[in-house]
Design an enzyme around this catalytic site. Structure first.
Site, mmCIF file in Angstrom:
data_model
loop_
_atom_site.group_PDB
_atom_site.id
_atom_site.type_symbol
_atom_site.label_atom_id
_atom_site.label_comp_id
_atom_site.label_asym_id
_atom_site.label_seq_id
_atom_site.Cartn_x
_atom_site.Cartn_y
_atom_site.Cartn_z
ATOM 1 N N PRO A 89 94.867 10.308 68.359
ATOM 2 C CA PRO A 89 94.403 9.023 67.820
ATOM 3 C C PRO A 89 93.187 9.146 66.913
ATOM 4 O O PRO A 89 92.864 8.212 66.182
ATOM 5 C CB PRO A 89 94.082 8.201 69.074
ATOM 6 N N GLU A 116 92.745 13.166 78.528
ATOM 7 C CA GLU A 116 91.660 12.608 77.717
ATOM 8 C C GLU A 116 91.538 13.276 76.349
ATOM 9 O O GLU A 116 90.670 12.916 75.562
ATOM 10 C CB GLU A 116 90.325 12.745 78.466
ATOM 11 N N ARG A 154 114.132 13.388 57.218
ATOM 12 C CA ARG A 154 114.990 12.590 56.336
ATOM 13 C C ARG A 154 114.693 12.847 54.854
ATOM 14 O O ARG A 154 115.490 12.490 53.985
ATOM 15 C CB ARG A 154 114.861 11.100 56.657
ATOM 16 N N ASP A 169 112.730 3.947 49.443
ATOM 17 C CA ASP A 169 112.207 3.396 50.684
ATOM 18 C C ASP A 169 110.839 2.760 50.478
ATOM 19 O O ASP A 169 110.084 3.138 49.580
ATOM 20 C CB ASP A 169 112.062 4.505 51.740
#
Length: 246
Positions: A89, A116, A154, A169
């Site tokens: 994150p 953690e 992809r 896209d």
């Protein structure tokens, strides 16, 4: 492309990787993947891969030894110098441009975090990149690794039936994709725009460009960099802004 994924939960990937585009891409030999349980590399007799953090605090932190040994073994066996990416994150926000960049690599190692987080030496001495798929916290990095894999694979040659699909896209040209319609042309009184039925491809392209800009302006104006717009796109954007203010 060779893809190695370091994870404590390899069973999580089977349904995603053995379905749809990822399965077809593997069958076409566009890429190959290996799920590596880095617990198998630990020198701890109890098979532990985490430990308490120095200085105190809640939770456990992934130890460096198993991950270092796993990555070094994979590099040696592949005789390559891969990108080593921590799913984290704290990492760089993931984007289509990053997917396009990674699609050029021959070998990528994704490391799925847990608990953690990572011992800091994994970040500073082993990883080449850190990626976050959003500003929220997941139980582990596995779901993020699946997202990255799908978005990269992809883009590999011959994976999609129509190569133009990936080029058009959303986010591929920094704009959201234009609306799509299919048959019937009249569904419960809702009509397909006449221009799409006209057969005039120049007019259709112009409509799609306008609608792409309009949708981006309305939903994700942060994506629009007016300095990079063509003169035609700037003209269309000015029309969209004018209509919006009416």
């Amino acid at each position: 492309m060779k893809l190695d994924i370091l994870t404590l939960f390899p069973e999580m990937f089977k349904g995603v990787f053995e379905s749809s585009i990822l399965k077809k891409a593997k069958e076409k030999k566009a890429y190959d993947y290996q799920l590596v349980d880095f617990r198998e590399y630990t020198e701890n007799k109890h098979k532990k891969v985490d430990d308490y953090t120095y200085g105190g605090g809640a939770g456990m932190v992934l130890s460096p030894q198993p991950i270092f040994d796993a990555v070094e073994d994979l590099k040696k066996r592949a005789n390559s110098n891969p990108r080593v990416i921590l799913m984290c994150p704290q990492g760089e926000p993931y984007s289509q441009k990053k997917a396009e960049e990674l699609a050029q690599e021959d070998h990528v190692i994704l490391v799925c975090g847990h608990y953690e987080g990572f011992d800091e030496r994994i970040r500073t001495e082993l990883a080449t990149d850190e990626i976050s798929i959003g500003d929220y916290v997941l139980t582990g990095g596995e779901l993020g690794a699946m997202v990255v894999t799908d978005s990269v694979v992809r883009l590999l040659p011959e994976v999609l039936g129509n190569e133009q699909s990936a080029q058009e896209d959303s986010f591929s040209n920094d704009l959201l994709e234009h609306p799509h319609y299919t048959r019937p042309s009249d569904f419960r009184g809702h009509q397909v725009p006449d221009v799409l039925l006209s057969g005039n491809h120049k007019k259709i392209d112009e409509w799609r460009e306008y609608e792409s800009l309009k949708r981006t302006y309305e939903r994700r104006p942060d994506l629009i960099n007016e300095d990079q717009l063509t003169a035609q796109q700037q003209k269309l954007l000015n029309e969209i802004k004018a209509n919006k203010s009416l």
